[in-house]
Scaffold this active site. Structure first.
Site, PDB file in Angstrom:
ATOM      1  N   ASP A  10       0.837  -1.202   0.000  1.00 23.01           N
ATOM      2  CA  ASP A  10       0.000   0.000   0.000  1.00 23.01           C
ATOM      3  C   ASP A  10       0.869   1.248   0.000  1.00 23.01           C
ATOM      4  O   ASP A  10       0.963   1.985   0.995  1.00 23.01           O
ATOM      5  CB  ASP A  10      -0.944  -0.029   1.198  1.00 23.01           C
ATOM      6  CG  ASP A  10      -1.941  -1.176   1.112  1.00 23.01           C
ATOM      7  OD1 ASP A  10      -2.359  -1.505  -0.005  1.00 23.01           O
ATOM      8  OD2 ASP A  10      -2.293  -1.746   2.161  1.00 23.01           O
ATOM      9  N   LYS A  32       0.158  -7.832  -2.865  1.00 24.46           N
ATOM     10  CA  LYS A  32      -1.163  -7.274  -3.147  1.00 24.46           C
ATOM     11  C   LYS A  32      -1.007  -5.846  -3.654  1.00 24.46           C
ATOM     12  O   LYS A  32      -0.325  -5.030  -3.029  1.00 24.46           O
ATOM     13  CB  LYS A  32      -2.047  -7.272  -1.905  1.00 24.46           C
ATOM     14  CG  LYS A  32      -3.451  -6.691  -2.141  1.00 24.46           C
ATOM     15  CD  LYS A  32      -4.297  -6.724  -0.889  1.00 24.46           C
ATOM     16  CE  LYS A  32      -4.004  -5.584   0.061  1.00 24.46           C
ATOM     17  NZ  LYS A  32      -4.500  -4.263  -0.450  1.00 24.46           N
ATOM     18  N   ASP A  59      -6.226  -6.054  -5.882  1.00 25.78           N
ATOM     19  CA  ASP A  59      -7.293  -5.818  -4.908  1.00 25.78           C
ATOM     20  C   ASP A  59      -8.018  -4.516  -5.223  1.00 25.78           C
ATOM     21  O   ASP A  59      -7.774  -3.488  -4.600  1.00 25.78           O
ATOM     22  CB  ASP A  59      -6.664  -5.782  -3.504  1.00 25.78           C
ATOM     23  CG  ASP A  59      -7.658  -5.480  -2.409  1.00 25.78           C
ATOM     24  OD1 ASP A  59      -8.843  -5.810  -2.562  1.00 25.78           O
ATOM     25  OD2 ASP A  59      -7.232  -4.909  -1.377  1.00 25.78           O
ATOM     26  N   LYS A  61     -11.604  -4.506  -5.669  1.00 25.61           N
ATOM     27  CA  LYS A  61     -12.943  -4.608  -5.066  1.00 25.61           C
ATOM     28  C   LYS A  61     -14.042  -4.036  -5.969  1.00 25.61           C
ATOM     29  O   LYS A  61     -14.800  -3.163  -5.571  1.00 25.61           O
ATOM     30  CB  LYS A  61     -12.972  -3.909  -3.706  1.00 25.61           C
ATOM     31  CG  LYS A  61     -12.001  -4.443  -2.681  1.00 25.61           C
ATOM     32  CD  LYS A  61     -12.163  -3.716  -1.352  1.00 25.61           C
ATOM     33  CE  LYS A  61     -11.194  -4.216  -0.308  1.00 25.61           C
ATOM     34  NZ  LYS A  61      -9.804  -3.745  -0.564  1.00 25.61           N
ATOM     35  N   LEU A  62     -14.141  -4.548  -7.177  1.00 28.86           N
ATOM     36  CA  LEU A  62     -15.142  -4.033  -8.105  1.00 28.86           C
ATOM     37  C   LEU A  62     -16.561  -4.235  -7.560  1.00 28.86           C
ATOM     38  O   LEU A  62     -16.862  -5.259  -6.943  1.00 28.86           O
ATOM     39  CB  LEU A  62     -15.006  -4.714  -9.462  1.00 28.86           C
ATOM     40  CG  LEU A  62     -14.004  -4.083 -10.431  1.00 28.86           C
ATOM     41  CD1 LEU A  62     -12.583  -4.171  -9.904  1.00 28.86           C
ATOM     42  CD2 LEU A  62     -14.085  -4.739 -11.805  1.00 28.86           C
ATOM     43  N   ASP A  64     -20.340  -2.868  -9.212  1.00 25.20           N
ATOM     44  CA  ASP A  64     -21.108  -2.026 -10.126  1.00 25.20           C
ATOM     45  C   ASP A  64     -22.161  -2.905 -10.795  1.00 25.20           C
ATOM     46  O   ASP A  64     -22.320  -4.069 -10.431  1.00 25.20           O
ATOM     47  CB  ASP A  64     -20.176  -1.371 -11.160  1.00 25.20           C
ATOM     48  CG  ASP A  64     -20.660   0.010 -11.598  1.00 25.20           C
ATOM     49  OD1 ASP A  64     -21.860   0.119 -11.954  1.00 25.20           O
ATOM     50  OD2 ASP A  64     -19.869   0.970 -11.594  1.00 25.20           O
ATOM     51  N   ILE A  65     -22.847  -2.377 -11.784  1.00 24.83           N
ATOM     52  CA  ILE A  65     -23.819  -3.200 -12.483  1.00 24.83           C
ATOM     53  C   ILE A  65     -23.073  -4.310 -13.238  1.00 24.83           C
ATOM     54  O   ILE A  65     -21.897  -4.150 -13.584  1.00 24.83           O
ATOM     55  CB  ILE A  65     -24.692  -2.362 -13.447  1.00 24.83           C
ATOM     56  CG1 ILE A  65     -23.843  -1.731 -14.563  1.00 24.83           C
ATOM     57  CG2 ILE A  65     -25.452  -1.291 -12.681  1.00 24.83           C
ATOM     58  CD1 ILE A  65     -24.682  -1.072 -15.643  1.00 24.83           C
ATOM     59  N   PRO A  66     -23.724  -5.447 -13.460  1.00 27.69           N
ATOM     60  CA  PRO A  66     -23.027  -6.596 -14.055  1.00 27.69           C
ATOM     61  C   PRO A  66     -22.252  -6.296 -15.323  1.00 27.69           C
ATOM     62  O   PRO A  66     -21.103  -6.733 -15.475  1.00 27.69           O
ATOM     63  CB  PRO A  66     -24.161  -7.594 -14.300  1.00 27.69           C
ATOM     64  CG  PRO A  66     -25.155  -7.291 -13.225  1.00 27.69           C
ATOM     65  CD  PRO A  66     -25.116  -5.791 -13.075  1.00 27.69           C
ATOM     66  N   ASN A  67     -22.833  -5.575 -16.258  1.00 23.78           N
ATOM     67  CA  ASN A  67     -22.160  -5.331 -17.524  1.00 23.78           C
ATOM     68  C   ASN A  67     -20.896  -4.501 -17.358  1.00 23.78           C
ATOM     69  O   ASN A  67     -19.872  -4.747 -18.019  1.00 23.78           O
ATOM     70  CB  ASN A  67     -23.105  -4.641 -18.504  1.00 23.78           C
ATOM     71  CG  ASN A  67     -22.561  -4.623 -19.915  1.00 23.78           C
ATOM     72  OD1 ASN A  67     -22.170  -5.658 -20.453  1.00 23.78           O
ATOM     73  ND2 ASN A  67     -22.513  -3.447 -20.524  1.00 23.78           N
ATOM     74  N   THR A  68     -20.932  -3.517 -16.467  1.00 22.67           N
ATOM     75  CA  THR A  68     -19.758  -2.683 -16.223  1.00 22.67           C
ATOM     76  C   THR A  68     -18.629  -3.503 -15.605  1.00 22.67           C
ATOM     77  O   THR A  68     -17.460  -3.376 -15.988  1.00 22.67           O
ATOM     78  CB  THR A  68     -20.121  -1.504 -15.294  1.00 22.67           C
ATOM     79  OG1 THR A  68     -21.085  -0.688 -15.952  1.00 22.67           O
ATOM     80  CG2 THR A  68     -18.894  -0.661 -14.965  1.00 22.67           C
ATOM     81  N   THR A 119     -12.775  -6.050   7.148  1.00 24.88           N
ATOM     82  CA  THR A 119     -12.352  -6.343   8.516  1.00 24.88           C
ATOM     83  C   THR A 119     -12.422  -5.112   9.421  1.00 24.88           C
ATOM     84  O   THR A 119     -12.215  -5.219  10.625  1.00 24.88           O
ATOM     85  CB  THR A 119     -10.922  -6.922   8.542  1.00 24.88           C
ATOM     86  OG1 THR A 119     -10.052  -6.078   7.790  1.00 24.88           O
ATOM     87  CG2 THR A 119     -10.903  -8.315   7.948  1.00 24.88           C
ATOM     88  N   ARG A 181      -2.278  -9.410  12.472  1.00 24.28           N
ATOM     89  CA  ARG A 181      -1.298  -8.602  13.185  1.00 24.28           C
ATOM     90  C   ARG A 181      -0.464  -9.500  14.091  1.00 24.28           C
ATOM     91  O   ARG A 181      -0.959 -10.516  14.583  1.00 24.28           O
ATOM     92  CB  ARG A 181      -1.995  -7.532  14.056  1.00 24.28           C
ATOM     93  CG  ARG A 181      -2.761  -6.478  13.255  1.00 24.28           C
ATOM     94  CD  ARG A 181      -1.821  -5.554  12.542  1.00 24.28           C
ATOM     95  NE  ARG A 181      -2.493  -4.441  11.872  1.00 24.28           N
ATOM     96  CZ  ARG A 181      -2.926  -4.449  10.626  1.00 24.28           C
ATOM     97  NH1 ARG A 181      -2.790  -5.548   9.896  1.00 24.28           N
ATOM     98  NH2 ARG A 181      -3.499  -3.381  10.086  1.00 24.28           N
ATOM     99  N   GLY A 210      -0.037  -6.058   5.782  1.00 23.07           N
ATOM    100  CA  GLY A 210       0.484  -4.795   5.284  1.00 23.07           C
ATOM    101  C   GLY A 210       1.466  -4.148   6.231  1.00 23.07           C
ATOM    102  O   GLY A 210       2.649  -4.487   6.245  1.00 23.07           O
ATOM    103  N   ARG A 211       0.987  -3.235   7.059  1.00 28.30           N
ATOM    104  CA  ARG A 211       1.853  -2.430   7.910  1.00 28.30           C
ATOM    105  C   ARG A 211       2.780  -3.220   8.840  1.00 28.30           C
ATOM    106  O   ARG A 211       3.909  -2.781   9.067  1.00 28.30           O
ATOM    107  CB  ARG A 211       0.994  -1.441   8.706  1.00 28.30           C
ATOM    108  CG  ARG A 211       0.491  -0.279   7.859  1.00 28.30           C
ATOM    109  CD  ARG A 211      -0.641   0.488   8.523  1.00 28.30           C
ATOM    110  NE  ARG A 211      -1.883  -0.288   8.505  1.00 28.30           N
ATOM    111  CZ  ARG A 211      -3.052   0.173   8.957  1.00 28.30           C
ATOM    112  NH1 ARG A 211      -3.129   1.385   9.467  1.00 28.30           N
ATOM    113  NH2 ARG A 211      -4.132  -0.580   8.881  1.00 28.30           N
TER     114      ARG A 211
END
Length: 232
Positions: A10, A32, A59, A61-62, A64-68, A119, A181, A210-211
């Site tokens: 990140d 990631k 990562d 995290k889409l 939206d509407i199915p077609n998009t 989380t 952690r 991550g951190r």
């Protein structure tokens, strides 16, 4: 499917990311790439990291509407990442459309997993902000089952829920778990957390860290500690 540690890179730009990865001489950790880095550095950072020999969990995290979502996945499939994800809350139809878009002409595709609940979300947040009054464990399992029905490979969930997901959806249904952690570390903004050793015991297939690694004085040592605790 062997267990592995995924480092959450990140960072805001390519320079910081590649400098960080340069520290891992002779090692090619699974990484990631999230929204911050992808939006800051663009798709080329995926190609650069892949060219270095790393496996990649993209990562984004889409939702939206199915077609998009289908069209977006058609673009992402050509980046040759190993795992993509979306929000299970987008419905079964959206998840099915995502698989259609992610599948290449030769029938191959990256693994596709669904975010159940973040989380950082606890029961109080679920009820007050999202008006979902069901127990969070029940919500996560329902979303996981929907992902399974849609043909996905697994879910992103808290390590607290990994074992139950396997019970409900099967041992081969992947659990990718952030919220990890070290026992002597800061939990930050995470609310549902476990240590790497605890995540191993409950059945997480991959942990995303991550951190505790990226902000460590010695990131390589922190990564190796994660590997030792989780993979053994």
């Amino acid at each position: 499917m062997g267990k592995d540690v995924i480092i959450a890179c990140d960072f805001p730009n390519a320079e910081q990311t590649l400098t960080f990865l340069d520290r891992f001489q002779g090692q090619k950790p699974f990484v990631k790439i999230g929204m911050e880095l992808f939006y800051g550095a663009g798709p080329d950072i995926v190609r650069q990291i892949k060219a270095r020999g790393h496996r990649i969990f993209l990562d984004l995290k889409l939702h939206d509407i199915p077609n998009t979502v289908k069209k977006a996945m058609t673009v992402l499939r050509d980046l040759d990442v190993d795992i993509c994800n979306l929000h299970a809350a987008g419905t079964i139809r959206m998840m099915e459309a995502a698989i259609e878009g992610l599948t290449r002409p030769d029938g191959t595709r990256p693994l596709l997993i669904a975010v159940t609940q973040l989380t950082s979300t606890d029961q109080e947040t679920l009820e007050k902000d999202l008006l979902i009054e069901k127990p969070i464990d029940e919500v996560v399992m329902h979303y996981a089952l929907n992902a399974r029905k849609a043909g996905l490979d697994g879910v992103v969930c808290s390590p607290l829920e990994a074992g139950k997901v396997h019970e409900v959806c099967g041992a081969d249904f992947l659990t990718v778990t952030p919220g990890v952690r070290f026992a002597d570390g800061d939990v930050g903004d995470q609310k549902r957390v476990m240590t790497p050793a605890e995540a191993k015991k409950v059945g997480s297939d991959y942990i995303v860290v991550g951190r505790p690694i990226t902000a460590a004085v010695d990131p390589v040592a922190a990564y190796e500690r994660c590997i030792n605790e989780f993979v053994g």
